[in-house]
Design an enzyme around this catalytic site. Structure first.
Site, PDB file in Angstrom:
ATOM      1  N   ASN A 157       0.866  -1.176   0.000  1.00 42.63           N
ATOM      2  CA  ASN A 157       0.000   0.000   0.000  1.00 42.63           C
ATOM      3  C   ASN A 157       0.902   1.225   0.000  1.00 42.63           C
ATOM      4  O   ASN A 157       1.353   1.687   1.052  1.00 42.63           O
ATOM      5  CB  ASN A 157      -0.927  -0.013   1.211  1.00 42.63           C
ATOM      6  N   GLU A 158       1.180   1.720  -1.183  1.00 42.48           N
ATOM      7  CA  GLU A 158       2.122   2.811  -1.353  1.00 42.48           C
ATOM      8  C   GLU A 158       1.507   4.145  -0.927  1.00 42.48           C
ATOM      9  O   GLU A 158       0.282   4.237  -0.727  1.00 42.48           O
ATOM     10  CB  GLU A 158       2.559   2.884  -2.819  1.00 42.48           C
TER      11      GLU A 158
END
Length: 633
Positions: A157-158
């Site tokens: 989850n950037e």
């Protein structure tokens, strides 16, 4: 060490090292598994990959084998997988989990869930939807184990990921790709996408533990724990979880307020170390030399307690200025026939036996090349011990060029060693057809190791070190052919012990750079410190001092430095020429990290930066400095 600190917005526990921390986490997981087994319910675990959880998995395996911990009631969901990715590829998280945990415990295969990197892209949305629904049907995750990326990501989850994001295909952030380059053998080979569990399922887990080890994680940890909740740092969402804890080692906690500036959090013991830390921090914060700090400066910046102990800023300033002055020496082996009361090293014996331990074949010259040269020039008996072959850091095309040269040479001059020629031909054939997922065959690893050994020998010749004083230890933990290494073993420690016993040194230099993203420095240091602990009762060890240097990744904070060795412009240039002897590491080095500069540029900037800090604090102006911290055993 757990405190309710006002600056920290999520519970945080700090351990002295990652091994103690990992065992504590493993025991919590084991308790959950056993509790669920008693209730005849499954334990639903969310699992992470990467270097952070490896020791947790090792302890769980030990508990399974030695204490009867069963995984038959465990159902696992892994956070992520690169896309596309074959499950048997070196970089695959399927392979990682099998090697690190699943192959060693009794978990039913049907209970293992990992995102599928082999799916056609059009089938991924349906797979992701099913993945989330499967977790929901089990009542959610009982426990979620996380790591943290240097950009604050959890799973993949950037930055920019929303708190309600679902399992999905993500495009990887450039910083994540740079970090992954060490596994893929170069940035250009890193996959652009990954399937990741969304933030939503992580936040719905009943219990969340985030692990972080090492200096390179310190800034992202501080932003996640003390900063605002923001999609720019997805790990910061954990501030809103009612049962999340950050588990850190001391180096990963270094940027937290209670560690960095503890006097603004609570009362502290004002010993020499703390005074030096506080005053240098104040001077640099205000951009003032130490001797120009005033009573007002101390009172307005949280140091009134320190001022009250001394009465006047002038007295504190003089004391700290002297501390700093006494760390500077042009005689790293001690100055003969000098009063050494205020010098960092002893005058006697005038000629010392010295071992410089270098984790890779270039850390000696990169990290302490000026000191290395000075120790030799000042007449000390200097030995260099290269702990690993460093073979994985040699690019394939460099090895191919070397191997083809040997084959051509042997054919031209009709070499009488057909076995050797066969090995090189085998290497050439392999390298020309090598796939990204393949591990180097032994002959290729041998060639890459020879390249780095030759470069190290060349550096020692350049400095003036005798051939017999150059030692290639080739510690076994390193020789896996991949970035992921074996745990340190008894054989590794014995190799270090044997060399120390043979030399009986007065000084040992070792790499204390725990920001090394590959982890090799940490393992090499652990082996040295364990060897020293076992040998400390020897008579000669009573006269042995251990100095820690840092590598190309970071430098000691100014308040930590106990010996600073200044360098002239000519000495800086000479060090650069020594680094240039490592040709395979000069252009397009395999594991560059997130810094595109070559190692000689990093080293010079770091050394000039140290000298500049001393100058800012009001000390003499030098071109550059190499810094060391003494480890007392």
């Amino acid at each position: 060490m757990e405190q309710a600190i006002s600056f920290e917005r999520v519970p945080t526990r700090i351990y002295s090292d990652s091994e103690k921390a990992s065992k504590a986490v493993a025991h919590e997981i084991a308790s959950l598994i056993r509790e669920r087994a008693k209730e005849k319910k499954p334990a639903v675990l969310g699992l992470a990959t990467g270097s952070s959880p490896k020791k947790v998995y090792q302890e769980l395996i030990r508990m399974h084998k030695e204490e009867g911990l069963s995984f038959k009631n465990v159902i696992t969901f892994n956070l992520d997988e690169y896309y596309p990715m074959q499950p048997d590829a070196i970089q695959s998280y399927v392979r990682f989990m099998k090697e690190q945990l699943f192959d060693h415990v009794d978990i039913p295969l049907n209970n293992i869930n990992i995102p599928d990197g082999t799916l056609p892209i059009e089938k991924i949305p349906e797979f992701c939807k099913d993945y989330d629904e499967k977790i929901e049907k089990l009542g959610g995750l009982d426990f979620q184990l996380l790591g943290i990326g240097r950009n604050g990501h959890i799973g993949f989850n950037e930055p920019g990921s929303l708190i309600n994001s679902k399992t999905r295909l993500m495009t990887l952030d450039i910083s994540t790709k740079i970090d992954a380059a060490i596994d893929f053998g170069g940035l250009e080979k890193v996959h652009k996408k990954a399937i990741t569990m969304g933030v939503e399922k992580i936040m719905h887990a009943k219990r969340v533990i985030l692990l972080a080890w090492g200096e390179h994680k310190a800034e992202s940890v501080a932003r996640a724990v003390e900063g605002p909740v923001t999609s720019d740092i997805p790990a910061s969402y954990l501030q809103q979880h009612n049962n999340a804890t950050f588990i850190l080692d001391e180096t990963a906690a270094a940027a937290l307020t209670r560690i960095k500036t503890p006097w603004v959090v609570d009362s502290v013991i004002w010993d020499r170390k703390m005074i030096k830390k506080a005053v240098t921090h104040l001077a640099l914060q205000l951009d003032k030399p130490v001797l120009k700090l005033t009573n007002k400066d101390y009172n307005e910046h949280g140091l009134s307690e320190l001022l009250s102990l001394y009465g006047q800023a002038y007295d504190i300033n003089i004391e700290v200025f002297n501390y700093l002055q006494h760390t500077i020496t042009g005689w790293p082996g001690g100055k003969p026939n000098a009063d050494d009361t205020h010098r960092p090293e002893r005058a006697f014996p005038a000629k010392k036996k010295v071992i410089i331990f270098s984790p890779h074949p270039d850390d000696d010259i990169i990290s302490m090349g000026g000191t290395f040269q000075r120790l030799h020039d000042q007449g000390h008996d200097v030995h260099v011990a290269y702990q690993t072959s460093g073979n994985i850091a040699v690019a394939d095309d460099e090895a191919l060029r070397f191997a083809e040269f040997v084959v051509d040479f042997n054919e031209k001059f009709e070499s009488s060693n057909p076995k050797a020629n066969k090995i090189y031909k085998e290497a050439v054939k392999f390298l020309k057809s090598k796939r990204d997922s393949e591990i180097d065959i032994p002959s290729v690893r041998e060639i890459k190791g020879l390249i780095r050994k030759g470069e190290a020998k060349n550096t020692c010749r350049f400095v003036g070190i005798k051939k017999e004083n150059t030692h290639f230890l080739e510690m076994p933990f390193y020789e896996t052919g991949t970035v992921r290494k074996k745990p340190i073993g008894e054989e590794d420690i014995q190799i270090i012990m044997n060399l120390i016993e043979e030399i009986q040194p007065h000084q040992i230099y070792a790499a204390g750079d725990l920001a090394d993203p590959h982890g090799t420095h940490k393992v090499c240091l652990d082996a040295i410190l364990e060897a020293i602990q076992r040998l400390k009762h020897r008579e000669y060890m009573k006269n042995c001092w251990v100095w820690l240097y840092k590598g190309a990744w970071a430098e000691w904070d100014i308040d930590q430095i106990e010996m600073a060795v200044p360098m002239s412009p000519d000495q800086v240039f000479q060090k650069r020429m020594g680094i240039f002897k490592h040709q395979s590491q000069k252009d397009g080095v395999v594991f560059q990290g997130d810094d595109s500069r070559e190692f000689w540029q990093r080293a010079e900037e770091r050394n000039r930066g140290t000298a500049n800090i001393y100058n800012k604090l009001g000390l003499a102006e030098y071109e550059a400095m190499e810094a060391f911290v003494r480890w007392r055993f």
